[in-house]
Design a protein around this motif. Structure first.
Motif, PDB file in Angstrom:
ATOM      1  N   HIS A  67     125.185  15.858  91.678  1.00 40.27           N
ATOM      2  CA  HIS A  67     125.765  16.253  90.384  1.00 40.27           C
ATOM      3  C   HIS A  67     124.760  16.158  89.245  1.00 40.27           C
ATOM      4  O   HIS A  67     124.997  16.665  88.164  1.00 40.27           O
ATOM      5  CB  HIS A  67     127.020  15.428  90.073  1.00 40.27           C
TER       6      HIS A  67
ATOM      7  N   CYS B  36     115.181  29.330  82.846  1.00 37.56           N
ATOM      8  CA  CYS B  36     115.093  29.034  84.266  1.00 37.56           C
ATOM      9  C   CYS B  36     115.997  27.865  84.624  1.00 37.56           C
ATOM     10  O   CYS B  36     116.607  27.238  83.762  1.00 37.56           O
ATOM     11  CB  CYS B  36     113.662  28.838  84.709  1.00 37.56           C
ATOM     12  N   SER B  37     116.070  27.634  85.906  1.00 31.01           N
ATOM     13  CA  SER B  37     116.974  26.624  86.414  1.00 31.01           C
ATOM     14  C   SER B  37     116.659  25.255  85.836  1.00 31.01           C
ATOM     15  O   SER B  37     115.499  24.872  85.736  1.00 31.01           O
ATOM     16  CB  SER B  37     116.800  26.599  87.924  1.00 31.01           C
TER      17      SER B  37
HETATM   18  N1  LIG Z   1     125.298  14.324  84.685  1.00 36.44           N
HETATM   19  C1  LIG Z   1     123.970  14.440  84.647  1.00 36.44           C
HETATM   20  N2  LIG Z   1     123.168  13.356  84.729  1.00 36.44           N
HETATM   21  C2  LIG Z   1     121.817  13.471  84.691  1.00 36.44           C
HETATM   22  N3  LIG Z   1     121.150  14.644  84.572  1.00 36.44           N
HETATM   23  C3  LIG Z   1     121.881  15.780  84.477  1.00 36.44           C
HETATM   24  C4  LIG Z   1     123.315  15.743  84.515  1.00 36.44           C
HETATM   25  N4  LIG Z   1     123.774  17.025  84.415  1.00 36.44           N
HETATM   26  C5  LIG Z   1     122.675  17.810  84.335  1.00 36.44           C
HETATM   27  N5  LIG Z   1     121.528  17.065  84.369  1.00 36.44           N
HETATM   28  C6  LIG Z   1     120.133  17.572  84.283  1.00 36.44           C
HETATM   29  O1  LIG Z   1     120.041  18.358  83.118  1.00 36.44           O
HETATM   30  C7  LIG Z   1     119.176  19.477  83.306  1.00 36.44           C
HETATM   31  C8  LIG Z   1     119.911  20.750  82.874  1.00 36.44           C
HETATM   32  O2  LIG Z   1     120.972  21.027  83.784  1.00 36.44           O
HETATM   33  P1  LIG Z   1     121.902  22.306  83.665  1.00 36.44           P
HETATM   34  O3  LIG Z   1     122.926  22.223  84.731  1.00 36.44           O
HETATM   35  O4  LIG Z   1     122.364  22.445  82.261  1.00 36.44           O
HETATM   36  O5  LIG Z   1     120.835  23.455  84.019  1.00 36.44           O
HETATM   37  P2  LIG Z   1     121.028  25.039  83.979  1.00 36.44           P
HETATM   38  O6  LIG Z   1     120.117  25.576  82.926  1.00 36.44           O
HETATM   39  O7  LIG Z   1     122.454  25.415  83.892  1.00 36.44           O
HETATM   40  O8  LIG Z   1     120.417  25.442  85.402  1.00 36.44           O
HETATM   41  P3  LIG Z   1     120.939  26.528  86.527  1.00 36.44           P
HETATM   42  O9  LIG Z   1     120.465  27.824  86.064  1.00 36.44           O
HETATM   43  O10 LIG Z   1     120.175  26.093  87.748  1.00 36.44           O
HETATM   44  O11 LIG Z   1     122.395  26.381  86.653  1.00 36.44           O
HETATM   45  C9  LIG Z   1     118.779  19.469  84.772  1.00 36.44           C
HETATM   46  O12 LIG Z   1     117.474  18.951  84.876  1.00 36.44           O
HETATM   47  C10 LIG Z   1     119.779  18.529  85.424  1.00 36.44           C
HETATM   48  O13 LIG Z   1     119.183  17.867  86.512  1.00 36.44           O
END
Ligand SMILES: Nc1ncnc2c1ncn2[C@@H]1O[C@H](COP(=O)(O)OP(=O)(O)OP(=O)(O)O)[C@@H](O)[C@H]1O
Ligand SMILES: Nc1ncnc2c1ncn2[C@@H]1O[C@H](COP(=O)(O)OP(=O)(O)O)[C@@H](O)[C@H]1O
Ligand code: SF4
Ligand SMILES: [Mg+2]
Ligand SMILES: [Mg+2]
Lengths: 237, 309
Positions: free
Chosen positions: B147, A42-43
Motif C-alpha cells: 500500500h 511518471c509513476s
Molecule cells: N500510505 C503511504 N505511505 C507511504 N508512502 C506512500 C503512501 N501512499 C503513497 N506513498 C508514496 O507516495 C508516492 C506517490 O504515490 P502515488 O500513488 O500518489 O503515485 P502516482 O503518481 O499516482 O503513481 P502511479 O502513476 O504509479 O499510480 C510514491 O512514492 C508512494 O510510494
C-alpha cells in the motif's frame, strides 16, 4: 470552485525509524466550473495522492484547501458529508469501490436511495437509464461485481458517481480497465455530462494523447511537485 | 511439438441456473520463443480465456475443448499437478496486479517466498537486489508494503516476481495498463529478454497498441467470445482488409478519430445466429444476420471472421 494552496503531504514510514517523505510538496491548483484539468507524471510522482487530497480523503500536512470559498483543509467527517457528494473520485482500481455481496441492480440503486434522488417508483427506470448511459447490457443487473469483467465494473462505478450529480470528479486512470472503444464512449459520455451539468474533471492519466484530446490545462508532476503547466487552447470549453 | 496447443476451447459461466457462454471455440498454437498478443472488447472473454489455460477460473465456470501444454492435456490434470504447472511451466500476471501482491508482507519477503525453492538465503537476497535493479527500482522497495507503493511500481514488481520463476510461458493480463511509459518499458524489457534470449513464450492481453507492437508476434482480436481476426501485428493493425470490429477499435483511439463503436455488444444469451458484430456493423446485410461467419484466410497467415472483409 476548488482551490488548493501550497498543499503538502508527508507520510511517515516505519514505527522506529520514522522516515518522513514529502509525497506532495507545495502544490497549488485551481479548478473552475466546466473545466477538465489533466494531471500527468511518471509513476510515484504523487498524482493519486494529490487526487485523494483534493477529494479530502486524506488530510493535508500543511497548506489550504478551499471548496467554493470555504476552508475544508481540516474539516471533520461530519462537515465533509455534503462535500463528499459534490467532489467524487473514481479510482484506478475499481474493484474495491463496490460492495462484493451486493448485486449490480442494488449497487446502482444505492446512491439514489442514499441521497433520495428519485422516488421509489422511478428507481427502476433511473437504473435502466444509468445502464444505457454507460453502455451496459441488462444482463449484468442480477450479477455480483466478481462476475463482471474489469471494464464492466468501471462502467458501473462511473454510472454511480454520475448519478450523484457531482461538481468535481477526480478520475484516476478511469479507463485503465476498459478497451479503447469503450474508453472513447465513456469520455464522450463524460464530456456530454460536463456540457449539461458543468461538472469539472481532474483527469489523472499516463496517456498524453488522451490528455491532449480532452483537457484545457495540464499540470505535470514530478516527485510531488508541479513542475510545469500547459494549456491547450483547442479544448477550452 | 508445440509448447501450447489449444483447440475448440469453450468457457461457460453458470449464474443462477443459467449457462452463459463467454469463450467460444478458440484455436491457438504457440511455439517456444513465440508471442501472442490478444486485444479486444472488454468483456469479450480475454481474461476468462487466460484463466482457463491456467486452470484458475472461478467455481461457477465450465471448460470444454483441449489444452495441450508440452503435449500433456491440462484439462485432465488434478489440482495438485496444475499447481506444479503454474510454478515453473506457466506463469501468470493477473489483470489487477496491484491487488495480487500480499498486502501484509514486505515486498522483499514476497520475493524470498518465490525464490526459496531454488536459492538459499544469501543467494536469494542477492537475486532480489538484482531483480529490483533490473526493474529500475531502489533497494529500499524491498522493505516496503504494497500500500506504500504507487501502481506503476506494483505493476513492475509483479512482473518481476513472476519472471523470476522463469516459466516456459508467461500469460500476462494487461500488465501495462494504467502505467507510465517508464514502467511500461521496464516490463516490456523483461518480456523481451525472456523471449529473445531464453526462448520463452508469452501470451499478453493488452489494449495498448504501442505495447502490442513492441515484440514481434501475432495479434488476435477478440469480440463476444470469439477471435474475429488474427495475424502478424503490423498486418492486423495495417490498412487493408480488416475486420469491421478491428477498424472500429482503431478509429476509437484518442490519437485517431476518438469515435466509439456505436451500440453495445450482444448479450451473452443472444449469441445464437448470425455474426455477433452484426448489430453494430455498418456493412451488415441479410447474410450476416442469418449465418455465422467462420475464420477465413485472407492472405498468408492473416485470418478474418467476416463475410465481407
Ligand atoms: N500510505 C503511504 N505511505 C507511504 N508512502 C506512500 C503512501 N501512499 C503513497 N506513498 C508514496 O507516495 C508516492 C506517490 O504515490 P502515488 O500513488 O500518489 O503515485 P502516482 O503518481 O499516482 O503513481 P502511479 O502513476 O504509479 O499510480 C510514491 O512514492 C508512494 O510510494
Ligand atoms: N465469475 C463469473 N461468473 C459469471 N460471469 C463472469 C464471471 N467472470 C466473468 N464473467 C463474464 O464473462 C465475460 C468475459 O469476462 P472477461 O474474460 O473478464 O472479459 P475481458 O477480460 O475480455 O474483459 C463477461 O461478460 C463477464 O461479465
Ligand atoms: S460478417 Fe457481416 S456483420 Fe459480421 S463483421 Fe462482417 S460485415 Fe459485419
Ligand atoms: Mg496512481
Ligand atoms: Mg480482462
Amino acid at each position: 470552485m476548488l482551490e488548493a494552496r501550497r498543499l503538502v503531504k508527508v507520510f511517515v514510514r516505519g514505527h522506529f525509524l520514522r522516515q518522513r517523505r514529502r509525497v506532495i510538496d507545495d502544490v497549488s491548483l485551481r479548478i473552475g466550473p466546466s473545466e477538465t484539468i489533466g494531471l500527468v507524471g511518471c509513476s510515484g510522482a504523487g498524482k493519486s495522492t494529490l487526487g485523494k487530497l483534493l477529494a479530502r480523503l486524506l488530510e493535508p500536512t500543511s497548506g489550504q484547501l478551499l471548496f467554493r470559498g470555504t476552508d475544508i483543509t481540516h474539516a471533520k467527517e461530519r462537515e465533509l458529508k455534503s462535500i463528499r457528494r459534490k467532489v467524487q473520485i473514481v479510482f484506478q482500481h475499481p474493484q474495491s469501490a463496490l460492495h462484493p455481496r451486493m448485486k449490480i441492480a442494488d449497487l446502482l440503486k444505492e446512491p439514489l436511495k442514499l441521497h433520495r434522488l428519485v422516488g421509489k417508483q422511478q428507481q427502476q427506470a433511473a437504473v435502466m437509464e444509468m445502464l444505457a448511459r454507460v453502455g451496459l447490457h441488462r444482463d449484468v443487473l442480477h450479477r455480483y461485481p466478481a462476475e463482471l469483467s474489469g471494464g464492466e465494473i468501471q462502467r458501473v462505478v462511473i454510472a454511480r458517481v454520475m448519478a450523484l450529480k457531482p461538481c468535481i470528479v477526480i478520475l484516476d486512470e478511469p479507463t485503465s480497465m476498459l478497451d479503447i472503444s469503450i474508453q472513447a464512449a465513456i469520455f464522450h459520455l463524460l464530456m456530454q455530462l460536463q456540457h449539461e451539468t458543468g461538472v469539472s474533471y481532474v483527469l489523472i492519466s499516463h496517456d498524453l494523447r488522451l490528455v491532449e484530446r480532452l483537457c484545457c490545462r495540464v499540470a505535470i508532476m514530478e516527485r510531488g511537485r508541479i513542475v510545469e503547466k500547459r494549456e491547450f487552447s483547442t479544448n477550452t470549453s | 511439438m508445440k509448447l501450447l496447443d489449444v483447440s475448440g476451447l469453450q468457457v461457460f459461466f453458470e449464474v443462477g441456473g443459467q449457462i452463459f457462454p463467454v469463450v467460444d471455440k478458440i484455436e491457438l498454437t504457440l511455439s517456444e520463443g513465440e508471442c501472442f498478443v490478444i486485444a479486444g472488447e472488454s468483456g469479450s472473454g480475454k481474461s476468462a480465456f487466460a484463466m482457463s489455460l491456467l486452470g484458475i477460473l472461478p467455481q461457477n465456470a465450465r471448460v470444454r475443448g483441449a489444452i495441450l501444454f508440452k503435449g500433456k492435456s491440462l484439462l485432465e490434470f488434478d489440482a495438485k499437478s496444475m499447481r506444479a504447472v503454474r510454478g515453473s511451466g506457466i506463469g501468470y500476471v493477473p489483470q489487477s496486479s496491484s491487488t495480487s501482491l500480499n498486502p501484509v508482507l514486505r515486498i522483499g519477503t514476497q520475493f524470498h517466498h518465490v525464490l526459496r525453492h531454488s536459492l538459499n538465503g544469501a543467494e536469494s537476497s542477492k537475486a532480489v537486489t538484482r531483480i529490483l535493479q533490473d526493474l529500475g527500482l531502489d533497494d529500499s522497495v524491498a522493505l516496503m508494503y504494497p500500500h506504500q507503493l504507487s501502481e506503476g511500481i506494483k505493476g513492475r514488481l509483479l512482473v518481476g516476481l513472476v519472471a523470476c520463476l522463469d516459466p516456459m510461458l508467461i500469460i500476462a493480463d494487461e500488465p501495462t495498463k494504467g502505467l507510465d511509459t517508464h514502467s511500461k518499458e521496464g516490463i516490456l524489457r523483461i518480456f523481451e529478454r525472456r523471449v529473445t534470449q531464453r526462448g520463452r513464450s508469452l501470451i499478453m492481453i493488452t489494449h495498448d497498441l504501442d505495447v502490442a507492437a513492441w515484440l514481434p508476434g501475432r495479434l488476435g482480436i477478440m469480440y463476444a467470445g470469439e477471435i474475429v481476426e488474427w495475424g502478424p501485428v503490423p498486418v492486423v493493425l495495417g490498412d487493408d482488409c480488416c475486420h469491421p470490429y478491428t477498424l472500429g477499435f482503431l478509429r476509437s483511439l484518442p490519437e485517431r478519430d476518438f469515435i466509439p463503436i456505436p451500440g453495445s455488444c450482444v448479450g451473452l444469451l443472444e449469441r445464437h445466429t448470425g455474426c455477433r458484430f452484426a448489430n453494430r456493423c455498418s456493412r451488415a446485410d441479410a447474410v450476416c444476420k442469418r449465418q455465422h461467419p467462420e475464420l477465413r484466410r485472407v492472405c498468408e497467415d492473416h485470418w478474418v471472421r467476416c463475410f465481407h472483409a
